[in-house]
Write a protein that holds these residues in place. Sequence first.
Motif, PDB file in Angstrom:
ATOM      1  N   ALA A  16       0.828  -1.209   0.000  1.00  0.00           N
ATOM      2  CA  ALA A  16       0.000   0.000   0.000  1.00  0.00           C
ATOM      3  C   ALA A  16       0.864   1.261   0.000  1.00  0.00           C
ATOM      4  O   ALA A  16       0.551   2.229  -0.704  1.00  0.00           O
ATOM      5  N   LEU A  17       1.944   1.249   0.765  1.00  0.00           N
ATOM      6  CA  LEU A  17       2.844   2.410   0.786  1.00  0.00           C
ATOM      7  C   LEU A  17       3.479   2.636  -0.585  1.00  0.00           C
ATOM      8  O   LEU A  17       3.626   3.782  -1.025  1.00  0.00           O
ATOM      9  N   THR A  18       3.846   1.563  -1.252  1.00  0.00           N
ATOM     10  CA  THR A  18       4.403   1.700  -2.603  1.00  0.00           C
ATOM     11  C   THR A  18       3.356   2.279  -3.543  1.00  0.00           C
ATOM     12  O   THR A  18       3.674   3.131  -4.386  1.00  0.00           O
ATOM     13  N   ALA A  19       2.104   1.851  -3.389  1.00  0.00           N
ATOM     14  CA  ALA A  19       1.019   2.408  -4.206  1.00  0.00           C
ATOM     15  C   ALA A  19       0.836   3.894  -3.918  1.00  0.00           C
ATOM     16  O   ALA A  19       0.671   4.698  -4.850  1.00  0.00           O
ATOM     17  N   ILE A  20       0.899   4.260  -2.656  1.00  0.00           N
ATOM     18  CA  ILE A  20       0.793   5.682  -2.292  1.00  0.00           C
ATOM     19  C   ILE A  20       1.957   6.455  -2.904  1.00  0.00           C
ATOM     20  O   ILE A  20       1.784   7.561  -3.422  1.00  0.00           O
ATOM     21  N   GLY A  21       3.138   5.856  -2.873  1.00  0.00           N
ATOM     22  CA  GLY A  21       4.317   6.486  -3.472  1.00  0.00           C
ATOM     23  C   GLY A  21       4.153   6.736  -4.961  1.00  0.00           C
ATOM     24  O   GLY A  21       4.735   7.664  -5.517  1.00  0.00           O
ATOM     25  N   CYS A  40       9.860   0.904  -1.609  1.00  0.00           N
ATOM     26  CA  CYS A  40      10.420  -0.383  -2.028  1.00  0.00           C
ATOM     27  C   CYS A  40      11.690  -0.680  -1.234  1.00  0.00           C
ATOM     28  O   CYS A  40      11.885  -1.796  -0.735  1.00  0.00           O
ATOM     29  N   ALA A  41      12.559   0.309  -1.095  1.00  0.00           N
ATOM     30  CA  ALA A  41      13.798   0.133  -0.328  1.00  0.00           C
ATOM     31  C   ALA A  41      13.494  -0.126   1.146  1.00  0.00           C
ATOM     32  O   ALA A  41      14.099  -1.014   1.764  1.00  0.00           O
ATOM     33  N   TYR A  42      12.564   0.621   1.706  1.00  0.00           N
ATOM     34  CA  TYR A  42      12.178   0.379   3.092  1.00  0.00           C
ATOM     35  C   TYR A  42      11.596  -1.023   3.276  1.00  0.00           C
ATOM     36  O   TYR A  42      11.815  -1.660   4.298  1.00  0.00           O
ATOM     37  N   ALA A  43      10.846  -1.505   2.291  1.00  0.00           N
ATOM     38  CA  ALA A  43      10.295  -2.861   2.373  1.00  0.00           C
ATOM     39  C   ALA A  43      11.410  -3.883   2.498  1.00  0.00           C
ATOM     40  O   ALA A  43      11.335  -4.804   3.314  1.00  0.00           O
ATOM     41  N   TYR A  86      10.369  -0.758 -14.528  1.00  0.00           N
ATOM     42  CA  TYR A  86      10.716  -0.242 -13.206  1.00  0.00           C
ATOM     43  C   TYR A  86       9.983  -1.022 -12.119  1.00  0.00           C
ATOM     44  O   TYR A  86      10.524  -1.252 -11.047  1.00  0.00           O
ATOM     45  N   LEU A  87       8.756  -1.433 -12.406  1.00  0.00           N
ATOM     46  CA  LEU A  87       7.995  -2.224 -11.438  1.00  0.00           C
ATOM     47  C   LEU A  87       8.640  -3.590 -11.233  1.00  0.00           C
ATOM     48  O   LEU A  87       8.709  -4.091 -10.108  1.00  0.00           O
ATOM     49  N   ILE A  88       9.116  -4.197 -12.304  1.00  0.00           N
ATOM     50  CA  ILE A  88       9.869  -5.448 -12.183  1.00  0.00           C
ATOM     51  C   ILE A  88      11.123  -5.197 -11.346  1.00  0.00           C
ATOM     52  O   ILE A  88      11.487  -5.988 -10.480  1.00  0.00           O
ATOM     53  N   GLY A  89      11.757  -4.069 -11.603  1.00  0.00           N
ATOM     54  CA  GLY A  89      12.952  -3.693 -10.840  1.00  0.00           C
ATOM     55  C   GLY A  89      12.673  -3.518  -9.357  1.00  0.00           C
ATOM     56  O   GLY A  89      13.519  -3.856  -8.518  1.00  0.00           O
ATOM     57  N   PHE A  90      11.484  -3.024  -8.998  1.00  0.00           N
ATOM     58  CA  PHE A  90      11.137  -2.875  -7.583  1.00  0.00           C
ATOM     59  C   PHE A  90      11.110  -4.222  -6.876  1.00  0.00           C
ATOM     60  O   PHE A  90      11.526  -4.331  -5.722  1.00  0.00           O
ATOM     61  N   ILE A  91      10.610  -5.238  -7.558  1.00  0.00           N
ATOM     62  CA  ILE A  91      10.550  -6.576  -6.968  1.00  0.00           C
ATOM     63  C   ILE A  91      11.965  -7.075  -6.673  1.00  0.00           C
ATOM     64  O   ILE A  91      12.259  -7.541  -5.571  1.00  0.00           O
ATOM     65  N   ILE A  92      12.832  -6.955  -7.671  1.00  0.00           N
ATOM     66  CA  ILE A  92      14.227  -7.394  -7.508  1.00  0.00           C
ATOM     67  C   ILE A  92      14.932  -6.544  -6.459  1.00  0.00           C
ATOM     68  O   ILE A  92      15.667  -7.052  -5.617  1.00  0.00           O
ATOM     69  N   CYS A  93      14.679  -5.254  -6.496  1.00  0.00           N
ATOM     70  CA  CYS A  93      15.296  -4.306  -5.563  1.00  0.00           C
ATOM     71  C   CYS A  93      14.980  -4.651  -4.113  1.00  0.00           C
ATOM     72  O   CYS A  93      15.881  -4.710  -3.267  1.00  0.00           O
ATOM     73  N   ALA A  94      13.714  -4.874  -3.810  1.00  0.00           N
ATOM     74  CA  ALA A  94      13.326  -5.188  -2.426  1.00  0.00           C
ATOM     75  C   ALA A  94      14.003  -6.472  -1.958  1.00  0.00           C
ATOM     76  O   ALA A  94      14.467  -6.556  -0.816  1.00  0.00           O
ATOM     77  N   TYR A  95      14.086  -7.462  -2.840  1.00  0.00           N
ATOM     78  CA  TYR A  95      14.726  -8.727  -2.477  1.00  0.00           C
ATOM     79  C   TYR A  95      16.221  -8.519  -2.202  1.00  0.00           C
ATOM     80  O   TYR A  95      16.734  -8.987  -1.184  1.00  0.00           O
ATOM     81  N   ILE A  96      16.902  -7.825  -3.091  1.00  0.00           N
ATOM     82  CA  ILE A  96      18.349  -7.624  -2.943  1.00  0.00           C
ATOM     83  C   ILE A  96      18.656  -6.817  -1.687  1.00  0.00           C
ATOM     84  O   ILE A  96      19.542  -7.184  -0.912  1.00  0.00           O
TER      85      ILE A  96
END
Length: 187
Positions: A16-21, A40-43, A86-96
Motif C-alpha cells: 500500500a505504501l508503494t502504491a501511495i508512493g 520499495c527500499a524500506y520494504a 521499473y515495477l519489475i525492478g522494484f521486486i528485484i530491488c526489495a529482495y536484494i
Amino acid sequence: MNIKTRDMILISMFAALTAIGAFIKIPTPIVPFTLQFLFCAYAGIFLGSKHGLYSQVLYVGIGLIGIPIFANGGGPMYILQPTFGYLIGFIICAYIIGKLTENIEKVTAIRILGPVLLGLFFVYLCGVSYLYMIVNLYLGKAMSVKGAIAAGFIPYITSDLILSVLVALTAVAVVPVLKKSGLLNRV
C-alpha cells in the motif's frame, strides 16, 4: 508457505505504501518521478528479502488485475507500458536490499547505503532496458540505448541517490529501535 498474520499485514502495508508512493509524483515526459523506490527500499530493509519481495509482488499483482495503483493506471495491458520495467525492478530491488541487510548486526549508514544503491541499480537496469525494448519493439519508434538512458535514467538518478541516502540515514535510527522492540526479526 507459512506466513504469520503479522507478516501478512506488514507485506500488505508496504504494498500500500508503494502504491501511495506512485501517486506522489512529478510528471515528466516518459517516466514520472515518484516515491515508489523509497517504499520499495524500506520494504527490503524492514521486511527482509522474502517479505520485501512479497510486498512488491503484491503491489504489482494488484495493479495488473486492474486496480489503478501504478503511476499511470493499472490493468494487464500495463505490461506494455514503457515504465513497467521499473515495477519489475522494484521486486528485484526489495529482495536484494533485504538479502543484503537482513543479517547486518551493527546498522550504519554505509552498510545500508551499499545495498540500497545496488537495489537502485537493478531498478534502473530493468527499467531502462524495458523502456528501450517496449519503445523499439512494441511502439515501433526508434530509440537508441543512449536515448533510453537519457529518458529513463539521467533525469531521475540525482533524486533517487538523494532518496537512497535518506533511506540509509533513517534506517540507522529506525532499525535498532525495531530490533530492540522485537518487531524486526533479525540477528
